[in-house]
Design a protein around this motif. Structure first.
Motif, PDB file in Angstrom:
ATOM      1  N   ARG A 119      91.147-118.473  16.017  1.00 22.84           N
ATOM      2  CA  ARG A 119      90.020-117.721  16.598  1.00 22.84           C
ATOM      3  C   ARG A 119      90.482-116.551  17.451  1.00 22.84           C
ATOM      4  NH1 ARG A 119      85.156-122.106  17.567  1.00 22.84           N
ATOM      5  NH2 ARG A 119      85.337-122.981  15.480  1.00 22.84           N
ATOM      6  N   ARG A 120      91.692-116.632  17.951  1.00 25.35           N
ATOM      7  CA  ARG A 120      92.191-115.524  18.760  1.00 25.35           C
ATOM      8  C   ARG A 120      92.395-114.271  17.937  1.00 25.35           C
ATOM      9  NH1 ARG A 120      97.282-118.630  21.018  1.00 25.35           N
ATOM     10  NH2 ARG A 120      97.219-119.223  18.818  1.00 25.35           N
ATOM     11  N   ARG A 162      89.475-107.905  23.188  1.00 25.82           N
ATOM     12  CA  ARG A 162      89.009-108.726  24.338  1.00 25.82           C
ATOM     13  C   ARG A 162      87.649-109.274  23.915  1.00 25.82           C
ATOM     14  NH1 ARG A 162      92.762-107.584  28.102  1.00 25.82           N
ATOM     15  NH2 ARG A 162      93.741-105.563  27.824  1.00 25.82           N
ATOM     16  N   GLN A 163      87.704-110.379  23.217  1.00 26.96           N
ATOM     17  CA  GLN A 163      86.515-110.852  22.513  1.00 26.96           C
ATOM     18  C   GLN A 163      85.359-111.122  23.460  1.00 26.96           C
ATOM     19  OE1 GLN A 163      87.368-113.527  19.033  1.00 26.96           O
ATOM     20  NE2 GLN A 163      89.486-113.340  19.732  1.00 26.96           N
ATOM     21  N   TYR A 164      85.669-111.414  24.708  1.00 27.88           N
ATOM     22  CA  TYR A 164      84.579-111.704  25.641  1.00 27.88           C
ATOM     23  C   TYR A 164      83.795-110.449  26.023  1.00 27.88           C
ATOM     24  CZ  TYR A 164      87.774-110.055  29.298  1.00 27.88           C
ATOM     25  OH  TYR A 164      88.628-109.314  30.058  1.00 27.88           O
ATOM     26  N   ARG A 202      93.434 -98.328  28.242  1.00 28.01           N
ATOM     27  CA  ARG A 202      93.528 -98.468  29.697  1.00 28.01           C
ATOM     28  C   ARG A 202      92.233 -99.078  30.246  1.00 28.01           C
ATOM     29  NH1 ARG A 202      96.850 -99.178  33.079  1.00 28.01           N
ATOM     30  NH2 ARG A 202      95.724 -97.964  34.653  1.00 28.01           N
ATOM     31  N   LYS A 208      90.474-105.830  33.155  1.00 30.18           N
ATOM     32  CA  LYS A 208      91.055-107.168  33.281  1.00 30.18           C
ATOM     33  C   LYS A 208      91.555-107.404  34.716  1.00 30.18           C
ATOM     34  CE  LYS A 208      93.783-110.546  30.832  1.00 30.18           C
ATOM     35  NZ  LYS A 208      92.664-111.486  30.700  1.00 30.18           N
ATOM     36  N   GLN A 209      92.042-106.354  35.325  1.00 27.07           N
ATOM     37  CA  GLN A 209      92.531-106.512  36.697  1.00 27.07           C
ATOM     38  C   GLN A 209      91.395-106.777  37.673  1.00 27.07           C
ATOM     39  OE1 GLN A 209      94.699-102.896  37.163  1.00 27.07           O
ATOM     40  NE2 GLN A 209      96.489-103.633  36.056  1.00 27.07           N
ATOM     41  N   GLU A 211      88.854-108.661  36.952  1.00 28.46           N
ATOM     42  CA  GLU A 211      88.183-109.915  36.604  1.00 28.46           C
ATOM     43  C   GLU A 211      88.219-110.932  37.732  1.00 28.46           C
ATOM     44  OE1 GLU A 211      89.805-111.666  33.073  1.00 28.46           O
ATOM     45  OE2 GLU A 211      88.971-110.108  31.801  1.00 28.46           O
ATOM     46  N   ASP A 215      82.394-110.006  38.665  1.00 19.91           N
ATOM     47  CA  ASP A 215      81.842-110.752  37.550  1.00 19.91           C
ATOM     48  C   ASP A 215      81.475-109.751  36.455  1.00 19.91           C
ATOM     49  OD1 ASP A 215      78.822-112.615  36.846  1.00 19.91           O
ATOM     50  OD2 ASP A 215      80.840-112.899  36.079  1.00 19.91           O
ATOM     51  N   PHE A 217      80.607-109.956  33.491  1.00 18.18           N
ATOM     52  CA  PHE A 217      79.462-110.239  32.626  1.00 18.18           C
ATOM     53  C   PHE A 217      78.163-109.725  33.234  1.00 18.18           C
ATOM     54  CE2 PHE A 217      80.963-112.911  29.172  1.00 18.18           C
ATOM     55  CZ  PHE A 217      82.225-113.278  29.608  1.00 18.18           C
TER      56      PHE A 217
END
Lengths: 266, 260
Positions: A119-120, A162-164, A202, A208-209, A211, A215, A217
């Protein structure tokens, strides 16, 4: 043709076909479309979905075509169905991997067409990823899929990896705002460059940094844009830059010169 | 050496893992679901702050809204539809700013291992989880996640694969030194230099492996990560110490000499 799924044998034969295409000494053979409805290599599905071969200008159109058709399917069941997504890639293979001027097809890595069981890696599938993003965001993701159907594009790679991000509306809208040029109907120049500041690559790394402290989302587009550091200024829309300039009056002559230089977008 | 900066300018608080209990529950014919209980009331957080639980594997996240700090509740369906049930799952708990103005996290816990997946006997933590799956002709594979536990998958086509890993000297002599080398090379050449830093989860798998390696060597030092020879030598010391401690070759020779 009615939508089906490839079984294990069908997937194997499709994979072998892809491998033969990459063999430079191998004669090009016709598309093995018989795999799509041969009972030895494919299986019926519980839903009645009829597909037609269409000419798509880009992957976004492919996604738009599929979304209403696959709506009637149980989305949880089809989400990770290797046979179904591989079947679709074969069905549309002529567009995903057309013949070149030399009459040869040059496929990308197999996982672009055969859904990887890991899945990754599933974000690499050409049809599934397009479908998921277009289903969720519609035209807001045109910037990701506006290239010709046979081209994956670095922007698609960097965002879908970044699937999320698929669940982060503000992030997707911010990316579209930064990297889509509506006048040219295409991504902005330089957006997909690998080693420059402010690019899509970038964008993913910087978010990501954040996160651990934000939040992602629940952030809105504007909140995401406000979080991004100045390296992204060159992709911000010019009106937005003027607003930012008003909020940050330069404190020196050199500051004014520097700011004027970095206000160029694209 | 890869350096990853982490920003915590917002003063985000930490939720202790002891304040969170999460367990995976098998569901026949379906992906597993999770159950959770959270103890957030003593953390000084606003009662109306929303709480989220995220289950994740690498970049795949499945997110659940779980009420508020003063009224935490799980949604009706906590099935992990999107995650691969043959790989380790980890969880995060997040409490967000209720104002919605800035998207900040007020508190969070990261890299939570659900019950049943980690602690070994007598409170010792395992370094590797072991599962079996059909891997075709590959005897085993090692998965090293971004966070959580390293997973060793043995090929289910090998009879009693999991038991053999635990008991069979032939298996162990072939597999364990390779795993140790593979993991330590990954940590020393690729992972963060601050694997055991305070802003990182102090129970990260990188940190636990490094501590395991140092205990075996009987020495707290780490090699210079810019010097590949130093890394090679350090790792071979660990493999040697491990093999000595567990008599890997002695037991193999005994097994083979036994004619079995």
């Amino acid at each position: 043709m009615k939508l089906r799924r490839l079984n294990r044998q069908g997937i194997k034969k499709f994979e072998e076909y892809l491998d033969r295409l990459r063999n430079p000494g191998q004669k090009q053979e016709p598309l093995p479309l018989r795999l799509l409805d041969d009972p030895e290599t494919s299986e019926a599905l519980p839903w009645d979905v009829e597909l037609e071969q269409k000419n798509f200008q880009n992957r976004y159109e492919l996604g738009r075509y599929l979304v209403p058709l696959l709506e009637q399917c149980d989305q949880r069941k089809i989400n990770f169905d290797q046979g179904l997504w591989t079947w679709l890639a074969l069905f549309f293979f002529d567009q995903l991997c057309p013949e070149g001027p030399d009459g040869k097809r040059k496929p990308d890595a197999n996982e672009n067409y055969i859904l990887n069981p890991d899945r990754r890696r599933q974000y690499r599938h050409a049809v599934r990823t397009t479908f998921l993003f277009v289903r969720e965001y519609g035209e807001d993701v045109f910037f990701m899929f506006c290239s010709p159907a046979h081209k994956r594009g670095q922007i698609t790679e960097d965002i879908s990896a970044r699937q999320y991000f698929l669940g982060c509306r503000g992030v997707i809208e911010a990316a579209g705002h930064l990297y889509y040029d509506p006048l040219r109907n295409s991504p902005k120049r330089g957006a997909a460059a690998k080693y420059r500041s402010g690019t899509v690559r970038r964008f993913g790394i910087v978010l990501k940094q954040f996160e651990r402290t934000y939040d992602l989302f629940s952030l809105s587009r504007q909140q995401v844009l406000e979080l991004l550091p100045r390296e992204f200024d060159r992709f911000r829309v010019e009106e937005e830059m003027k607003e930012e300039e008003k909020k940050r009056p330069p404190s020196s002559f050199l500051g004014r010169i520097f700011r004027r230089r970095t206000s160029v977008t694209g | 050496m890869k350096v990853q900066r982490r920003f915590n300018y917002t003063g985000r608080g930490k939720i202790k893992k002891s304040d969170v209990d999460i367990a995976l529950v098998e569901q026949p014919g379906m992906p597993p679901k999770f159950e959770a209980s959270l103890r957030l009331s003593g953390l000084g957080l606003p009662g109306n702050a929303p709480v989220f639980i995220e289950a994740y594997q690498s970049e795949i996240i499945e997110r659940f809204e779980c009420g508020t700090v003063e009224n935490p509740r799980l949604p009706g369906d906590t099935t992990l539809w999107s995650l691969d049930d043959t790989r380790p799952v980890r969880f995060r708990v997040k409490v967000a700013d209720p104002s919605g103005d800035n998207g900040r996290l007020l508190a969070a816990a990261f890299s939570i291992t659900p019950h049943g997946d980690e602690p070994g006997e007598e409170g010792r933590e395992s370094l590797v989880t072991v599962r079996t799956a059909d891997l075709g002709n590959t005897p085993y594979k090692l998965e090293i996640p971004d966070s959580g536990m390293i997973q060793l998958t043995a090929n289910s086509r090998i009879p009693y694969a999991k038991d053999r890993l635990v008991q069979d000297p032939v298996f162990q002599s072939l597999v364990f030194p390779a795993i140790i080398r593979g993991v330590l090379y990954r940590i020393l050449l690729w992972e963060d230099g601050d694997a055991c830093d305070e802003d990182t989860d102090e129970e990260s798998w990188q940190c636990r492996w490094l501590n395991f390696a140092k205990r075996l060597r009987g020495d707290d030092s780490e090699p210079d990560r810019q010097n590949i020879d130093a890394i090679d030598s350090w790792i071979e010391d660990v493999v040697r110490a491990f093999s000595e401690t567990h008599r890997i070759t002695d037991r193999l020779v005994e097994k083979l000499g036994g004619g079995q």
